[in-house]
Write a protein that holds these residues in place. Structure first.
Motif, short mmCIF file in Angstrom:
data_model
loop_
_atom_site.label_atom_id
_atom_site.label_comp_id
_atom_site.label_asym_id
_atom_site.label_seq_id
_atom_site.Cartn_x
_atom_site.Cartn_y
_atom_site.Cartn_z
N VAL A 1 23.09 8.52 -1.85
CA VAL A 1 22.23 8.02 -1.89
C VAL A 1 22.63 6.15 -3.06
O VAL A 1 23.32 6.50 -3.69
CB VAL A 1 20.62 7.98 -3.02
CG1 VAL A 1 19.88 6.54 -3.43
CG2 VAL A 1 20.27 8.89 -1.93
N ASP A 2 22.98 4.90 -2.38
CA ASP A 2 23.84 4.42 -2.89
C ASP A 2 23.12 3.13 -3.60
O ASP A 2 22.26 2.38 -3.04
CB ASP A 2 24.56 2.74 -1.96
CG ASP A 2 25.31 1.90 -2.59
OD1 ASP A 2 24.88 1.49 -3.64
OD2 ASP A 2 25.31 0.72 -1.03
N TRP A 3 22.17 4.03 -4.63
CA TRP A 3 21.44 2.89 -5.07
C TRP A 3 21.82 1.30 -6.03
O TRP A 3 21.06 1.25 -5.93
CB TRP A 3 21.11 3.88 -6.62
CG TRP A 3 19.38 3.50 -7.40
CD1 TRP A 3 19.22 3.33 -8.91
CD2 TRP A 3 18.55 3.73 -6.43
NE1 TRP A 3 18.16 3.05 -8.60
CE2 TRP A 3 17.55 3.32 -7.52
CE3 TRP A 3 18.12 4.04 -5.44
CZ2 TRP A 3 15.91 2.95 -7.55
CZ3 TRP A 3 16.37 3.63 -4.81
CH2 TRP A 3 16.16 2.86 -5.78
N GLY B 1 19.49 -0.14 -4.59
CA GLY B 1 18.02 0.69 -5.41
C GLY B 1 17.38 -0.97 -6.21
O GLY B 1 18.03 -2.17 -5.92
N VAL B 2 16.37 -0.94 -7.33
CA VAL B 2 15.80 -1.68 -7.28
C VAL B 2 15.23 -1.16 -8.87
O VAL B 2 15.99 -0.52 -9.87
CB VAL B 2 14.27 -1.84 -6.59
CG1 VAL B 2 14.70 -2.85 -5.51
CG2 VAL B 2 13.22 -0.89 -6.31
N ARG C 1 9.54 1.48 1.37
CA ARG C 1 10.35 1.24 0.43
C ARG C 1 11.37 2.30 -0.37
O ARG C 1 12.35 1.60 -0.49
CB ARG C 1 9.71 0.27 -0.51
CG ARG C 1 10.48 -0.81 -1.08
CD ARG C 1 9.88 -1.97 -0.86
NE ARG C 1 11.01 -3.10 -1.21
CZ ARG C 1 11.45 -3.94 -1.01
NH1 ARG C 1 9.86 -4.36 -0.36
NH2 ARG C 1 12.44 -4.47 -1.20
N LEU C 2 11.04 3.64 -0.40
CA LEU C 2 11.17 4.50 -1.16
C LEU C 2 11.25 5.60 -0.50
O LEU C 2 10.81 6.88 -0.73
CB LEU C 2 10.65 4.76 -2.53
CG LEU C 2 10.69 3.11 -3.70
CD1 LEU C 2 9.47 4.48 -4.27
CD2 LEU C 2 11.95 3.48 -4.19
N PRO C 3 12.76 5.30 0.91
CA PRO C 3 12.65 7.20 1.29
C PRO C 3 13.11 7.59 0.30
O PRO C 3 13.52 7.60 -0.78
CB PRO C 3 13.19 6.44 2.83
CG PRO C 3 14.01 5.15 2.30
CD PRO C 3 13.07 4.31 0.94
N ASP D 1 0.74 -1.18 -0.41
CA ASP D 1 0.02 -0.01 -0.03
C ASP D 1 0.61 1.09 0.04
O ASP D 1 2.13 0.88 -0.18
CB ASP D 1 -0.88 0.02 1.25
CG ASP D 1 -0.08 -0.11 2.42
OD1 ASP D 1 0.88 0.23 2.75
OD2 ASP D 1 -1.28 -0.24 3.85
N HIS D 2 0.48 2.35 0.03
CA HIS D 2 0.88 3.81 -0.50
C HIS D 2 2.17 3.79 0.94
O HIS D 2 3.78 4.04 0.68
CB HIS D 2 -0.10 5.17 -0.11
CG HIS D 2 1.02 6.45 -0.06
ND1 HIS D 2 1.44 6.53 -1.21
CD2 HIS D 2 1.22 6.69 0.75
CE1 HIS D 2 2.33 7.65 -1.18
NE2 HIS D 2 1.82 7.89 0.57
N ALA D 3 1.87 2.75 2.24
CA ALA D 3 2.62 3.58 3.41
C ALA D 3 3.80 2.80 3.33
O ALA D 3 5.44 2.78 3.45
CB ALA D 3 1.51 3.39 5.06
N ALA D 4 3.97 1.41 2.83
CA ALA D 4 4.55 0.23 2.67
C ALA D 4 5.84 0.52 1.45
O ALA D 4 6.82 1.08 1.19
CB ALA D 4 3.84 -0.70 2.03
#
Ligand SMILES: Cc1cc2nc3c(=O)[nH]c(=O)nc-3n(C[C@H](O)[C@H](O)[C@H](O)COP(=O)(O)OP(=O)(O)OC[C@H]3O[C@@H](n4cnc5c(N)ncnc54)[C@H](O)[C@@H]3O)c2cc1C
Length: 434
Positions: free
Chosen positions: A264-266, A270-271, A130-132, A123-126
């Motif tokens: 940021v260590d993408w 990263g995904v 996941r993507l701060p 959902d939006h919160a999750a």
């Protein structure tokens, strides 16, 4: 006397090389011909090589899920030593945003559930957890920068996303192709580079061989068009275009590489992301970069080109894609020096490939890969090898399409799905997403 092989494969990209391995393992003597100097130097080399399992159609998702297991077990599948090493699969997972455009992924979730493909429903919160640092406001519909509403939020936030763990990318698609070349050679296959096919010779309704630009002739009772964005030109040489309901065209694409925001260590964390709200897909790239491709939103013009004559330089499109991505990632650096790739997809009307025979005996095609078949190359190689063997043994694949079992997931598909004579598939996304 002309040289003779059991099969000539035109093209040594990822699919041509996979086909050579599969035919070789079935005892065929193959020759791959490529006009470029090495394997995987065509559109394969430019590929973002994202491995993902979500597709708009059940058959598309089934093939991709089967393909995932080949990448996961790459060393077992290649089964030979390549002096350059094996191409690693970075299994970072893939987040797909739920948007109005993709029907909030209801169909895709149902397809994946039916196939046993694992995913987490966020959902939006999750998703935010996941993507701060990401801006998860809605920006759809996708616009061009000259639209006054560009980069203006359009109300509300993304509803959520699906996360697929069985996904990632191959950072070196050329090396993966070289691995396949070595495997094909171990099975007896030959490769010739700087060798351009300029004629396809026919006799009595069958193909008999090819002629190269230097005038040399090579004979084979089977010739396969795996020429990527040049596929339509090869079909014209073979005189088979008239018998096709689905055709192929070369579509120009730009992919941007930009550094990850500071701190940021993408590359490490990263995904892969598919985000139809902003019309971009992205993945981590070596050197802590972010690679940004386009999901072909309606507002962008489609640039069909002659594959022998197109602009390999970056244009405004590069900046457009990076600016769209920057809506989601505040602080995304937009360097003045553009980096990335400009290359071609080989696109069909419904963005689903053609894996098929043709109206010319002995002439086959694995084409129209529409920017989304790198991941499927090992499966496509096996499918084409089975199809060629069956047709050469007398099967009328047009009248009775070959059933093909996806070895790793044990599901049998109707290969008529990939027919050159099919009606346009309305289930498709009509984009690179397939
Ligand atoms: C920018 C971009 C991003 C992509 N991203 C992804 C992705 O993330 N995931 C994914 O699954 N797929 C992706 N794709 C699609 C994927 O790369 C292709 O589907 C796949 O590489 C096609 O492989 P191929 O072997 O069919 O073709 P190619 O790699 O194009 O090989 C065809 C070969 O045929 C040769 N050839 C052509 N004409 C002749 C001739 N007359 N004589 C001799 N040789 C000839 C060419 O030189 C070429 O090497 C992307 C493609 C591009 C362009």
């Amino acid at each position: 006397m002309a040289e003779t092989y059991d099969a000539i494969v035109i093209g040594a990209g990822i699919i041509g090389a996979a086909l050579a391995k599969e035919l070789g393992e079935r005892g065929w003597r193959t020759l791959n011909l490529d006009r470029l100097p090495a394997a995987g130097y065509g559109s394969t080399g430019a590929s973002c090589a994202i491995i993902r399992v979500h597709y708009s159609t059940v058959d598309g998702a089934a093939m991709a899920y089967d393909g995932y297991f080949y990448w996961k077990d790459w060393a077992d599948y290649i089964a030979v030593t390549d002096e350059r090493g094996l191409a690693p699969f970075r299994e970072c997972g893939c987040l797909v945003m739920k948007t109005e455009k993709n029907g909030y992924l209801e169909k895709i979730a149902a397809n994946c559930a039916a196939l046993g493909i694992p995913f987490d429903d966020l959902d939006h919160a999750a998703l935010a957890a996941r993507l701060p640092g990401f801006d998860l406001r809605r920006y759809a519909p996708v616009k061009r920068p000259d639209d006054p509403g560009f980069a203006e939020p359009t109300g509300g936030t993304l509803a959520g996303a699906l996360f697929f763990p069985t996904a990632g990318y191959i950072a070196d698609p050329q090396l993966a192709t070289h691995n396949l070349q070595r495997a094909a050679e171990a099975a007896g296959g030959a490769f010739r580079f700087n060798a351009e096919v300029t004629d396809i010779r026919r006799e009595g309704g069958r193909v008999v061989g090819v002629t190269l630009a230097d005038g040399s002739r090579i004979d084979a009772p089977v010739v396969v068009n795996v020429a990527g964005p040049h596929s339509a030109k090869i079909n014209d040489l073979a005189g088979v275009t008239q018998g096709m309901a689905i055709t192929t065209r070369a579509l120009r694409q730009e992919v941007a590489h930009v550094p990850a925001p500071a701190g940021v260590d993408w590359e490490g964390a990263g995904v892969v992301i598919s985000d139809s709200d902003i019309g971009c897909y992205s993945r981590p790239e070596l050197g802590n970069h972010i690679l940004i491709g386009s999901e072909d939103p309606e507002c962008d013009p489609r640039e069909f080109v002659d594959p022998d004559d197109f602009d390999r330089g970056f244009t405004e499109q590069w900046t457009v894609q990076v600016q769209r991505q920057a809506q989601r990632i505040p602080g995304l650096p937009i360097p003045r020096k553009m980096a990335g790739v400009v290359d071609l997809y080989d696109v069909t009307e419904d963005w689903i490939p053609i894996y098929d025979a043709s109206d010319l005996g002995g002439f086959y095609m694995a084409i129209g890969t529409s920017g989304n078949q790198f991941k499927n190359a090992p499966v496509a190689g096996a499918l084409m090898a089975e199809l060629i063997v069956a047709c050469e043994q007398g099967r009328d694949h047009d009248a009775e399409p070959l059933p093909f079992t996806l070895e790793r997931i044990g599901r049998t598909i109707d290969t008529g799905f990939y027919s050159r004579r099919r009606a346009i598939n309305p289930e498709s996304s009509f984009s690179v997403l397939g």
